[in-house]
Design a protein around this motif. Structure first.
Motif, mmCIF file in Angstrom:
data_model
loop_
_atom_site.group_PDB
_atom_site.id
_atom_site.type_symbol
_atom_site.label_atom_id
_atom_site.label_comp_id
_atom_site.label_asym_id
_atom_site.label_seq_id
_atom_site.Cartn_x
_atom_site.Cartn_y
_atom_site.Cartn_z
ATOM 1 N N ASP A 175 -2.493 -1.818 8.241
ATOM 2 C CA ASP A 175 -2.070 -0.424 8.111
ATOM 3 C C ASP A 175 -1.331 0.051 9.361
ATOM 4 O OD1 ASP A 175 -3.419 -0.404 5.689
ATOM 5 O OD2 ASP A 175 -5.230 0.478 6.541
ATOM 6 N N ASN A 195 -1.196 0.129 4.259
ATOM 7 C CA ASN A 195 -0.690 1.501 4.141
ATOM 8 C C ASN A 195 0.265 1.840 5.284
ATOM 9 O OD1 ASN A 195 -2.505 1.659 2.021
ATOM 10 N ND2 ASN A 195 -4.062 2.685 3.243
ATOM 11 N N ASN A 196 1.229 2.693 4.990
ATOM 12 C CA ASN A 196 2.110 3.310 5.992
ATOM 13 C C ASN A 196 2.932 2.312 6.799
ATOM 14 O OD1 ASN A 196 1.018 5.867 5.263
ATOM 15 N ND2 ASN A 196 -0.752 5.402 6.539
ATOM 16 N N GLY A 230 0.810 -1.207 0.000
ATOM 17 C CA GLY A 230 0.000 0.000 0.000
ATOM 18 C C GLY A 230 0.849 1.265 0.000
#
Length: 136
Positions: free
Chosen positions: A78, A51-52, A30
């Motif tokens: 995430d 994500n991240n 992501g």
């Protein structure tokens, strides 16, 4: 089109030589992926990363038994932080907002918001407890 596997293989080898990193083109990563240090990072081809993700050096995200043909890889949520030397192996799920301390080997699921660190005798999982706010 027949040259694409060759080109992919060539670029992978060049990346390993220049950066010491092997990230499969088939894994799903992501936005917000950050490599703090690139040396020794390996990410397997069926891994799924949210994500991240913050990822440090000498880490592996891959299959527990890479030569069995199953290639069951981890799913990472995430906002996860993975520190130096961590190995995340097998068909497991690391849920959102987890922290994996240095030199741990993770072969089991982690609940959301968990922190895992290595203790000399054993691994220790520290769960963050969210305080419920009472509104009158």
């Amino acid at each position: 089109m027949n040259n694409i596997p060759f080109i992919h293989s060539l670029l992978t080898r060049i990346n390993i030589i220049l950066n010491g990193t092997e990230i499969s083109a088939d894994c799903r990563i992501g936005p917000g992926f950050f490599l703090a240090h690139t040396t020794g990072v390996v990410i397997g081809r069926n891994a799924e990363i949210g994500n991240n993700l913050l990822l440090f050096h000498n880490t592996t995200i891959g299959a527990k038994t890479p030569f069995d043909g199953l290639e069951e890889m981890p799913v990472i949520g995430d906002n996860v932080k993975i520190y130096a030397g961590v190995k995340v192996l097998g068909n497991i799920r690391i849920h959102n907002n987890c922290i994996l301390g240095a030199n741990t080997v993770i072969t089991f699921d982690l609940e959301e918001g968990s922190t895992i660190v290595e203790n000399r005798e054993m691994y220790k999982i520290i769960k963050k407890h969210v305080k419920k706010r009472i509104v009158n």
